[in-house]
Every structure is written in C-alpha cells, then in structure tokens.
Write a protein that holds these residues in place. Structure first.
Motif, PDB file in Angstrom:
ATOM      1  N   ASN A   1      -8.198  -0.360   3.409  1.00 38.34           N
ATOM      2  CA  ASN A   1      -9.148   0.007   2.361  1.00 38.34           C
ATOM      3  C   ASN A   1      -9.415   1.503   2.533  1.00 38.34           C
ATOM      4  O   ASN A   1     -10.098   1.915   3.470  1.00 38.34           O
ATOM      5  CB  ASN A   1     -10.435  -0.801   2.500  1.00 38.34           C
ATOM      6  CG  ASN A   1     -11.470  -0.443   1.434  1.00 38.34           C
ATOM      7  OD1 ASN A   1     -11.343   0.567   0.737  1.00 38.34           O
ATOM      8  ND2 ASN A   1     -12.497  -1.262   1.308  1.00 38.34           N
ATOM      9  N   TYR A   2      -8.850   2.312   1.636  1.00 36.48           N
ATOM     10  CA  TYR A   2      -8.912   3.765   1.827  1.00 36.48           C
ATOM     11  C   TYR A   2     -10.345   4.300   1.812  1.00 36.48           C
ATOM     12  O   TYR A   2     -10.612   5.366   2.345  1.00 36.48           O
ATOM     13  CB  TYR A   2      -8.062   4.471   0.761  1.00 36.48           C
ATOM     14  CG  TYR A   2      -6.581   4.419   1.055  1.00 36.48           C
ATOM     15  CD1 TYR A   2      -6.049   5.071   2.161  1.00 36.48           C
ATOM     16  CD2 TYR A   2      -5.721   3.701   0.226  1.00 36.48           C
ATOM     17  CE1 TYR A   2      -4.692   5.012   2.433  1.00 36.48           C
ATOM     18  CE2 TYR A   2      -4.358   3.642   0.492  1.00 36.48           C
ATOM     19  CZ  TYR A   2      -3.848   4.300   1.600  1.00 36.48           C
ATOM     20  OH  TYR A   2      -2.510   4.234   1.884  1.00 36.48           O
ATOM     21  N   GLY A   3     -11.266   3.537   1.237  1.00 37.14           N
ATOM     22  CA  GLY A   3     -12.660   3.979   1.234  1.00 37.14           C
ATOM     23  C   GLY A   3     -13.310   3.895   2.604  1.00 37.14           C
ATOM     24  O   GLY A   3     -14.317   4.558   2.869  1.00 37.14           O
TER      25      GLY A   3
ATOM     26  N   SER B   1      -6.028  14.750  -5.969  1.00 37.96           N
ATOM     27  CA  SER B   1      -6.600  14.181  -4.744  1.00 37.96           C
ATOM     28  C   SER B   1      -7.053  12.738  -4.937  1.00 37.96           C
ATOM     29  O   SER B   1      -6.839  11.882  -4.068  1.00 37.96           O
ATOM     30  CB  SER B   1      -7.778  15.045  -4.284  1.00 37.96           C
ATOM     31  OG  SER B   1      -8.356  14.530  -3.118  1.00 37.96           O
ATOM     32  N   ASN B   2      -7.666  12.431  -6.078  1.00 33.67           N
ATOM     33  CA  ASN B   2      -8.165  11.074  -6.313  1.00 33.67           C
ATOM     34  C   ASN B   2      -7.024  10.076  -6.496  1.00 33.67           C
ATOM     35  O   ASN B   2      -7.053   8.965  -5.951  1.00 33.67           O
ATOM     36  CB  ASN B   2      -9.076  11.049  -7.540  1.00 33.67           C
ATOM     37  CG  ASN B   2     -10.373  11.807  -7.301  1.00 33.67           C
ATOM     38  OD1 ASN B   2     -10.832  11.938  -6.169  1.00 33.67           O
ATOM     39  ND2 ASN B   2     -10.962  12.328  -8.377  1.00 33.67           N
ATOM     40  N   GLU B   3      -6.000  10.472  -7.273  1.00 35.93           N
ATOM     41  CA  GLU B   3      -4.876   9.571  -7.523  1.00 35.93           C
ATOM     42  C   GLU B   3      -4.125   9.222  -6.239  1.00 35.93           C
ATOM     43  O   GLU B   3      -3.605   8.121  -6.083  1.00 35.93           O
ATOM     44  CB  GLU B   3      -3.892  10.189  -8.526  1.00 35.93           C
ATOM     45  CG  GLU B   3      -4.442  10.355  -9.934  1.00 35.93           C
ATOM     46  CD  GLU B   3      -5.075  11.720 -10.152  1.00 35.93           C
ATOM     47  OE1 GLU B   3      -5.637  12.266  -9.175  1.00 35.93           O
ATOM     48  OE2 GLU B   3      -5.012  12.220 -11.284  1.00 35.93           O
TER      49      GLU B   3
ATOM     50  N   SER C   1       0.835  -1.209   0.000  1.00 34.26           N
ATOM     51  CA  SER C   1       0.000   0.000   0.000  1.00 34.26           C
ATOM     52  C   SER C   1       0.870   1.258   0.000  1.00 34.26           C
ATOM     53  O   SER C   1       0.563   2.236  -0.683  1.00 34.26           O
ATOM     54  CB  SER C   1      -0.945   0.006   1.199  1.00 34.26           C
ATOM     55  OG  SER C   1      -0.222   0.041   2.412  1.00 34.26           O
TER      56      SER C   1
ATOM     57  N   LYS D   1      -7.731  12.409   0.858  1.00 36.68           N
ATOM     58  CA  LYS D   1      -8.687  12.546   1.956  1.00 36.68           C
ATOM     59  C   LYS D   1      -8.547  11.434   2.982  1.00 36.68           C
ATOM     60  O   LYS D   1      -9.030  11.556   4.110  1.00 36.68           O
ATOM     61  CB  LYS D   1     -10.126  12.562   1.404  1.00 36.68           C
ATOM     62  CG  LYS D   1     -10.429  13.784   0.551  1.00 36.68           C
ATOM     63  CD  LYS D   1     -11.873  13.740   0.039  1.00 36.68           C
ATOM     64  CE  LYS D   1     -12.171  14.976  -0.814  1.00 36.68           C
ATOM     65  NZ  LYS D   1     -13.564  14.944  -1.353  1.00 36.68           N
ATOM     66  N   ASN D   2      -7.873  10.355   2.595  1.00 32.74           N
ATOM     67  CA  ASN D   2      -7.821   9.198   3.479  1.00 32.74           C
ATOM     68  C   ASN D   2      -6.416   8.726   3.847  1.00 32.74           C
ATOM     69  O   ASN D   2      -6.273   7.898   4.735  1.00 32.74           O
ATOM     70  CB  ASN D   2      -8.567   8.010   2.831  1.00 32.74           C
ATOM     71  CG  ASN D   2     -10.030   8.336   2.563  1.00 32.74           C
ATOM     72  OD1 ASN D   2     -10.728   8.847   3.428  1.00 32.74           O
ATOM     73  ND2 ASN D   2     -10.491   8.038   1.357  1.00 32.74           N
ATOM     74  N   ILE D   3      -5.406   9.206   3.157  1.00 29.56           N
ATOM     75  CA  ILE D   3      -4.059   8.676   3.416  1.00 29.56           C
ATOM     76  C   ILE D   3      -3.473   9.265   4.691  1.00 29.56           C
ATOM     77  O   ILE D   3      -3.969  10.238   5.251  1.00 29.56           O
ATOM     78  CB  ILE D   3      -3.103   8.964   2.237  1.00 29.56           C
ATOM     79  CG1 ILE D   3      -2.901  10.467   2.076  1.00 29.56           C
ATOM     80  CG2 ILE D   3      -3.561   8.304   0.980  1.00 29.56           C
ATOM     81  CD1 ILE D   3      -1.694  10.827   1.265  1.00 29.56           C
TER      82      ILE D   3
ATOM     83  N   LEU E   1       1.246   4.049  -3.116  1.00 31.26           N
ATOM     84  CA  LEU E   1       1.027   5.474  -2.866  1.00 31.26           C
ATOM     85  C   LEU E   1       2.208   6.300  -3.372  1.00 31.26           C
ATOM     86  O   LEU E   1       2.031   7.307  -4.076  1.00 31.26           O
ATOM     87  CB  LEU E   1       0.815   5.707  -1.365  1.00 31.26           C
ATOM     88  CG  LEU E   1       0.774   7.167  -0.898  1.00 31.26           C
ATOM     89  CD1 LEU E   1      -0.393   7.917  -1.538  1.00 31.26           C
ATOM     90  CD2 LEU E   1       0.688   7.246   0.624  1.00 31.26           C
TER      91      LEU E   1
ATOM     92  N   ASN F   1      -5.513   9.616  -3.056  1.00 37.28           N
ATOM     93  CA  ASN F   1      -6.420   9.397  -1.920  1.00 37.28           C
ATOM     94  C   ASN F   1      -6.122  10.358  -0.774  1.00 37.28           C
ATOM     95  O   ASN F   1      -6.024   9.963   0.395  1.00 37.28           O
ATOM     96  CB  ASN F   1      -6.308   7.948  -1.409  1.00 37.28           C
ATOM     97  CG  ASN F   1      -6.835   6.941  -2.393  1.00 37.28           C
ATOM     98  OD1 ASN F   1      -8.018   6.961  -2.743  1.00 37.28           O
ATOM     99  ND2 ASN F   1      -5.957   6.075  -2.863  1.00 37.28           N
TER     100      ASN F   1
END
Length: 450
Positions: free
Chosen positions: A309-311, A272-274, A230, A278-280, A234, A276
């Motif tokens: 799971n970043y979601g 931001s999407n590539e 992971s 908001k979650n990393i 990233l 993540n």
C-alpha cells in the motif's frame, strides 16, 4: 455433218482452251495474290520483329540507364557513408574531437554551462551512448558520468539535434530525448525504440524480466514473478506517460509550435502522483528503463510486493535490503576491438551496461552455461537480443551492398531504394566497435545499497 462435227469439236477445244487459260490466269492471279500476301506478311513480320527489337533495345537501354543511375546513387551513398563514419570517428577520438569546430571551439552557440563536454571523458561517453541509442543496440541508458544540470543538459542535447552536419551523420538523432527521475538519475533514450520495446513488454506481460524481492524482512532474496501486479501497474503507468509525451510532441510538431526544450524531454517529477514517486522503489523504474533482465524490487514492511500500500510505505524500509554478505553474479556487457585504441583511455567506455543477481536463487526456468552454472532464461534471452541487435546492425549494411549490386528491374530498384533509405539511418557500428561480449564474474560477500 462432218463440218458440223469439226466446228463443234473446235468449239469444244476453244472452250477448253479458254477454260484452261482462265484457270491458268486464275491460278496465276491466286499465286500472285498469295505471293503478295506472303510478301505483305513477311514485311509485317519483319516490321513487327524490328519493332520488337527496337522495344527490347529501348527497354534494355532504359534498364541499363536505371542501373547506371542506381549505381551512381549507390556510389554517392557509399561516399556519404564513408564521410559520415570518418566524422564520427573523429568525434570519438580523445585527441581529435575538439577540432570539430562545427560543435566546439568554432561555434559561438556553445555555452560555458556545457564546459564539461570539452572534457574528453564526459563527451566521448555521452557521444558513444548516443551512438548506441541511434543504432538501437539500447533503447535507454543511465548517465552515470559528469554532465551539466538538467536544464543545461536539455539545452545541450537540443543544440546537438539542431546541428545539420550531425543530423546528416545520425538521422536518428531526432529520436533522442532525456528523462529526469531525480537529481542523480538522468536517462538518455531513443524514444521510438523505447516505445517499441514497451509494446513488446506489454504484450508478453513483462516476461522478459525476472523480479527479485530483496526486502530486509526476508532472510535472503526471493523470486517475485508470481506477484507482479503492483510492478506491472507501475510500469504500465510509466509507459502510458511515455506514449502521451510522444503524442503531444507529434501534435506540437504538426502545429509548428515553438516549444521549450524541456517539453521535448520528460521530467517524471511532473507525474509524481501517477507514479507514486514519493513511495515507489526506484530500482524498478531504473531497471526497466535500462532493460536489465534482472530487476530488484522491495516490499518494505509488507509480506510481499503485491500487498504494498504505497500510502503506508516506509522509505527507511525501502532503503534497506538483504543483499549484503551474499555472493552475487555480476554481468557486464562490453564493447571490444575499437577503431582506435586511444578511446580505451576513457574510463568505462567499453561498458554497455552492468547488473547483478544473487547466486543462491533457485530459478524455475533456467539453462546451464559453459561452466555448468544455472542462469535464468531472462538472462539467456537478453544476451541473445543484445548480440542480435549488434550483429544485425552490420548485416543491414551488408544487405544494402548486396541489394545495390543486384538491381535488375524498376520494381526491385524502387524496393531497394526504399530499403536503402531506411537502413541508411544507421551507421555500421562494427566500424567503431568490432565485437560485443558478456563478462560474468562472482562478487563474494557483496555490500550493495540500491
């Protein structure tokens, strides 16, 4: 009969005499020819020798002229280097930097939004970071001091990069860019050296870094290097963005497009999407950019980082860690023996970077330091790399001087000139800071929020 015999004898004698005369004549002719040939040969040899001597003299004269020209060029280069280093010292001086009118008070292009850089602390820290990057001692630095907002900071950097006097002193200034991670995380980078480092890290599968999971669900920090997929993905995404940004800028430069300053720098919010974003766990990106050999990671509510799971990541879980109340080793890379002790009045000016790691970790690969304490190999190798970069910076300049003094032929001269052009991109950093060291201390019962 007697008369006949006498006549015959006379004839014979005459014939003999004639033959002898002919032979003598022939011999004389041959001798004359030989002498002439010898003379001709001698003349030719003399001519050849003279020509060879003339050629040698001409070659020697040419070589001497080339050497003289090179010596003149070298003297000019040395004079330029001396002038450059003096100007840089002035820009690093708390008492003198504002007198550089080409950048500050005398330049009408200087905007009021950049006023913080008329403060000696902000400017000298910022300019010293630029020098570390231009001399490739570091490839990225976190701006942890007072600077303008993102837009104004981008404009100020382009203002510096467009200054012909500064570019002459620091040719690598053109490689310096900014990265935005969030409102409190701005990075100054040498884009070229960061790309080169990313190639090394990709090829060795990020083995230069020790990832330590500080998730709160673990009773203590644990090594995460067996479950790195992971983190690798990233960082590979970030590296891909860096390379694409570099390629796009090169294409734009080739097309002579007039770009907005922000296009020259990199706002990671646009990806931001590539990433993540908001979650990393930000310390992973921050740690790699700053080349910390120890990088903290966090698996949040998941058992280990490779199962994230970043979601479904809970940011509150990522905001906590298990570093509180344990002993940490703090490593600070520090510059020593500056050209002017006045610079030491600037807070944290000596610090190149600083990071920590838990003391209670059992490292699989380690060496013992002078105090017989175990240190991870990633830290040992990092220390070697930083010291080599610092020392090689000075060796490049010494090699230039040695090469300049030993030019013997045109090929060498051409090679030396090429080397000079490449190495002249760096100043002699040891004329500003003469020493670099690693300070190591234990922080007991630490309280750290990452």
């Amino acid at each position: 009969m007697t008369i006949i015999n006498n006549n015959t004898n006379n004839n014979i004698n005459n014939n003999n005499n004639n033959n002898n005369n002919n032979n003598n004549n022939n011999n004389n002719n041959n001798n004359n020819n030989n002498n002439n040939n010898n003379n001709n040969n001698n003349n030719n040899n003399n001519n050849n020798n003279n020509n060879n001597n003339n050629n040698n003299n001409n070659n020697n004269n040419n070589n001497n002229n080339n050497n003289n020209n090179n010596n003149n060029n070298n003297n000019n280069n040395n004079n330029n280097n001396n002038n450059n280093i003096e100007l840089i010292k002035k820009l690093l001086s708390p008492k003198e930097f504002r007198k550089c009118d080409f950048l500050f008070n005398g330049n009408k292009k200087f905007k009021k939004e950049w006023i913080c850089f008329t403060n000696q602390s902000s400017w000298i820290q910022f300019f010293n970071d630029i020098l570390l990057l231009c001399n490739e001692i570091r490839s990225a630095v976190l701006l942890d001091y007072n600077v303008p907002e993102w837009e104004e900071l981008c404009e100020f950097l382009e203002y510096l990069k467009s200054n012909s006097i500064l570019i002459k002193c620091l040719p690598q200034l053109s490689n310096i860019k900014l990265i935005y991670l969030d409102d409190f995380l701005f990075f100054l980078i040498n884009h070229q050296s960061l790309i080169e480092r990313s190639e090394i890290d990709t090829n060795n599968s990020f083995s230069n870094y020790l990832f330590i999971d500080v998730s709160l669900h673990n009773s203590s920090p644990i090594i995460c290097n067996d479950n790195l997929n992971s983190h690798k993905n990233l960082l590979l995404n970030l590296i891909s963005i860096l390379k694409n940004n570099n390629n796009n800028n090169n294409n734009n430069n080739n097309n002579n497009n007039n770009n907005n300053n922000n296009n020259l720098n990199l706002n990671l919010n646009n990806f931001s999407n590539e990433l993540n974003l908001k979650n990393i766990y930000f310390p992973i990106l921050l740690g790699w950019l700053c080349e910390y050999p120890i990088i903290y990671c966090n698996s949040g509510c998941f058992k280990e980082c490779d199962l994230i799971n970043y979601g479904n990541v809970n940011q509150e879980d990522l905001g906590n860690n298990n570093l509180c109340g344990i002993d940490l080793k703090k490593i600070e890379v520090q510059l020593n023996k500056p050209f002017n002790n006045d610079i030491l009045k600037i807070q944290s000016i000596q610090r190149v970077c600083a990071f920590t790691f838990p003391s209670n970790i059992n490292f699989k690969n380690y060496e013992e330091n002078k105090e017989k304490e175990k240190e991870p190999l990633q830290l040992i190798n990092y220390e070697k790399r930083i010291k080599e970069r610092f020392n090689n910076n000075n060796n490049n300049n010494n090699n230039n001087n040695n090469n300049n003094n030993n030019n013997n032929n045109n090929n060498n001269n051409n090679n030396n000139n090429n080397n000079n052009n490449n190495n002249n991109n760096k100043i002699n950093f040891k004329e500003l800071w003469n020493e670099i060291s690693f300070l190591k201390q234990t922080i007991s019962m630490a309280t750290i929020r990452l």
